[in-house]
Design a protein around this motif. Structure first.
Motif, PDB file in Angstrom:
ATOM      1  N   ASP A  20      -5.535  -7.675   2.071  1.00  0.00           N
ATOM      2  CA  ASP A  20      -4.847  -7.948   3.333  1.00  0.00           C
ATOM      3  C   ASP A  20      -5.712  -7.573   4.536  1.00  0.00           C
ATOM      4  O   ASP A  20      -5.894  -8.365   5.462  1.00  0.00           O
ATOM      5  N   PHE A  21      -6.273  -6.359   4.522  1.00  0.00           N
ATOM      6  CA  PHE A  21      -7.066  -5.895   5.658  1.00  0.00           C
ATOM      7  C   PHE A  21      -8.296  -6.769   5.877  1.00  0.00           C
ATOM      8  O   PHE A  21      -8.693  -7.040   7.016  1.00  0.00           O
TER       9      PHE A  21
ATOM     10  N   THR B   5      -3.481   4.023  10.991  1.00  0.00           N
ATOM     11  CA  THR B   5      -4.697   3.215  11.028  1.00  0.00           C
ATOM     12  C   THR B   5      -5.895   4.030  10.540  1.00  0.00           C
ATOM     13  O   THR B   5      -6.713   3.548   9.752  1.00  0.00           O
TER      14      THR B   5
ATOM     15  N   TRP C  15     -17.138  -7.846   8.301  1.00  0.00           N
ATOM     16  CA  TRP C  15     -16.019  -6.903   8.255  1.00  0.00           C
ATOM     17  C   TRP C  15     -15.357  -6.818   9.632  1.00  0.00           C
ATOM     18  O   TRP C  15     -16.020  -6.940  10.653  1.00  0.00           O
TER      19      TRP C  15
ATOM     20  N   ARG D  19     -10.066   3.670   2.613  1.00  0.00           N
ATOM     21  CA  ARG D  19     -11.061   2.639   2.308  1.00  0.00           C
ATOM     22  C   ARG D  19     -12.463   3.230   2.188  1.00  0.00           C
ATOM     23  O   ARG D  19     -13.211   2.946   1.245  1.00  0.00           O
TER      24      ARG D  19
ATOM     25  N   THR E 145       0.837  -1.187   0.000  1.00  0.00           N
ATOM     26  CA  THR E 145       0.000   0.000   0.000  1.00  0.00           C
ATOM     27  C   THR E 145       0.875   1.242   0.000  1.00  0.00           C
ATOM     28  O   THR E 145       2.055   1.192   0.348  1.00  0.00           O
TER      29      THR E 145
ATOM     30  N   GLY F 159      -0.869  -4.185   5.356  1.00  0.00           N
ATOM     31  CA  GLY F 159      -2.009  -4.105   6.254  1.00  0.00           C
ATOM     32  C   GLY F 159      -2.074  -2.749   6.916  1.00  0.00           C
ATOM     33  O   GLY F 159      -1.947  -1.713   6.293  1.00  0.00           O
ATOM     34  N   GLU F 160      -2.254  -2.745   8.244  1.00  0.00           N
ATOM     35  CA  GLU F 160      -2.294  -1.463   8.942  1.00  0.00           C
ATOM     36  C   GLU F 160      -0.936  -0.784   8.871  1.00  0.00           C
ATOM     37  O   GLU F 160      -0.811   0.401   8.679  1.00  0.00           O
TER      38      GLU F 160
ATOM     39  N   LEU G 256      -5.622   4.888   6.685  1.00  0.00           N
ATOM     40  CA  LEU G 256      -6.031   3.766   5.844  1.00  0.00           C
ATOM     41  C   LEU G 256      -7.543   3.596   5.866  1.00  0.00           C
ATOM     42  O   LEU G 256      -8.157   3.248   4.844  1.00  0.00           O
TER      43      LEU G 256
ATOM     44  N   HIS H 241      -4.258  -3.642  -0.475  1.00  0.00           N
ATOM     45  CA  HIS H 241      -4.564  -3.326   0.918  1.00  0.00           C
ATOM     46  C   HIS H 241      -5.879  -3.969   1.342  1.00  0.00           C
ATOM     47  O   HIS H 241      -5.973  -4.534   2.440  1.00  0.00           O
TER      48      HIS H 241
END
Length: 246
Positions: free
Chosen positions: A181-182, A146, A245, A153, A7, A13-14, A149, A178
């Motif tokens: 992964d998230f 965090t 989620w 999204r 990303t 991820g984060e 991101l 991203h």
């Protein structure tokens, strides 16, 4: 988990701010510009039309973008002061009430409020410097990265949900990676899911257990992981049912 791409400005991820922060901020700028371009000339009739989200009109979705944009920008502002604050005053019930109260506004009023929220978001995130991304926030007990991101999204996914012309095919490879992964926590237990992006060659494996393989374009895989309808077909026999989620 095997991941082949990254990303903007960090890990898949984060992550942390291991790379220059300008990539993530550039993604904000591009996403906001795209949304502004799609929402010019909105009418009352257009706002009452269905969105891609069950039970929500375009007005609901755009009001949500307005609210979450302000809420996450507030996380950034307070973090830069060395303070943490609740994401929404009054929590999720207040957030939901604001959407219900705001989605029926006249088009001119809603558009002006959305534009103001996007202005605030741009100003707040522009103030975040390279050394600020690790600052603590209340959101998920995380860091400014965090929250950043999360804004990325929310902005990109809900712009598609509004059905104003954007689609997952316009999502960047970085965003798609991203999202995979998230949202990998949505993969149900007991399977080892391998997803292959046939257009980029990327391969990701999530979980342990019975092997399940899914193939498709990267944007379609990301849309599926995000709970949205892929534009192209995914090959899988059958596709596993993803969880909630995170």
């Amino acid at each position: 988990m095997a991941v082949t791409e990254r990303t903007p400005g960090g890990t898949d991820g984060e992550g942390t701010a291991e790379e220059p922060h300008t990539g993530l901020q550039a993604a904000f700028t591009a996403g906001v510009a795209r949304l502004r371009g799609l929402t010019g000339g909105l009418t009352d009739e257009a706002l009452r039309a269905p969105s891609a989200l069950p039970g929500w009109t375009r007005g609901h979705v755009l009001t949500h973008i307005e609210g979450v944009g302000l809420a996450l920008a507030r996380q950034a502002r307070y973090a830069l002061r060395g303070r943490t604050i609740e994401v929404y005053d009054g929590g999720r019930p207040a957030r939901d009430a604001a959407i219900e109260a705001g989605h029926g506004r006249p088009a001119a009023q809603l558009a002006a409020a959305l534009a103001d929220a996007l202005d605030e978001a741009e100003a707040s995130w522009a103030a975040v410097g390279p050394d600020d991304w690790g600052r603590p926030v209340a959101y998920r007990d995380g860091t400014l990265r965090t929250v950043g991101l999360a804004w990325w999204r929310e902005l990109e996914i809900h712009t598609v949900d509004a059905r104003l012309g954007a689609s997952p095919s316009g999502w960047s490879p970085e965003l798609c990676t991203h999202l995979l992964d998230f949202l990998s926590v949505r993969v149900p237990g007991g399977i080892g899911l391998t997803v292959t992006a046939v257009d980029t060659g990327g391969v990701w494996t999530f979980g342990r257990g019975a092997r399940v393989a899914v193939e498709g374009r990267l944007t379609d895989l990301a849309a599926w992981f995000a709970g949205r309808t892929p534009e192209g077909e995914l090959a899988g026999d059958p596709l596993p049912e993803l969880g909630t989620w995170p």
